[in-house]
Design a protein around this motif. Structure first.
Motif, PDB file in Angstrom:
ATOM      1  N   PRO A   1       0.830  -1.209   0.000  1.00 21.60           N
ATOM      2  CA  PRO A   1       0.000   0.000   0.000  1.00 21.60           C
ATOM      3  C   PRO A   1       0.866   1.262   0.000  1.00 21.60           C
ATOM      4  CG  PRO A   1      -0.156  -1.159   2.108  1.00 21.60           C
ATOM      5  CD  PRO A   1       0.692  -1.994   1.212  1.00 21.60           C
TER       6      PRO A   1
ATOM      7  N   ASP B   1      -2.184   5.196  -3.131  1.00 24.81           N
ATOM      8  CA  ASP B   1      -3.336   4.301  -2.970  1.00 24.81           C
ATOM      9  C   ASP B   1      -4.284   4.822  -1.897  1.00 24.81           C
ATOM     10  OD1 ASP B   1      -2.240   2.595  -4.862  1.00 24.81           O
ATOM     11  OD2 ASP B   1      -1.301   1.297  -3.335  1.00 24.81           O
TER      12      ASP B   1
ATOM     13  N   GLN C   1      -6.219   7.755  -3.255  1.00 21.25           N
ATOM     14  CA  GLN C   1      -7.276   7.313  -4.175  1.00 21.25           C
ATOM     15  C   GLN C   1      -8.457   6.738  -3.405  1.00 21.25           C
ATOM     16  OE1 GLN C   1      -7.590   7.660  -7.492  1.00 21.25           O
ATOM     17  NE2 GLN C   1      -5.717   8.851  -7.482  1.00 21.25           N
ATOM     18  N   GLU C   2      -8.191   5.971  -2.380  1.00 21.07           N
ATOM     19  CA  GLU C   2      -9.264   5.407  -1.549  1.00 21.07           C
ATOM     20  C   GLU C   2     -10.060   6.500  -0.840  1.00 21.07           C
ATOM     21  OE1 GLU C   2     -10.516   2.298  -1.185  1.00 21.07           O
ATOM     22  OE2 GLU C   2      -9.208   1.816  -2.871  1.00 21.07           O
TER      23      GLU C   2
END
Length: 102
Positions: free
Chosen positions: A89, A93, A96-97
């Protein structure tokens, strides 16, 4: 995190950077670019992990064997760095989450 932890972290970082400075110039340049790239998009556990010291170990071995850094990692430094963090991770990332949740 206490003051002793901060002091110990600084000692470790200085020792790490001393190892980087001992590398040949081409290795230092590539390491610096990889470090900048990894700090931008790298894994969440980068500060506490073994990735950066592992890169220095790898570079020290390559330099000791007489190989050039490009011969060791290939012509695309970013692709090499991406291959090191593949499947872990990253901050990108997480970002984006967080956008998906909103």
């Amino acid at each position: 995190m206490g003051i002793q932890d901060i002091i110990e972290g600084k000692k470790q970082w200085r020792a790490h950077m001393a190892r980087v400075k001992a590398l040949p110039p081409d290795y230092r340049i590539v390491y610096g670019e990889m470090q900048k790239y990894l700090f931008k998009v790298g894994p969440v556990d980068l500060p506490d992990g073994t990735l950066l010291p592992g890169i220095v170990d790898f570079f020290e071995e390559g330099a000791a064997s007489g190989k050039g850094v490009i011969e060791l990692i290939g012509p695309d430094v970013a692709a090499f760095a991406d291959s090191l963090i593949d499947g872990t991770p990253t901050y990108a990332d997480e970002y984006q989450e967080s956008l998906k949740k909103k």
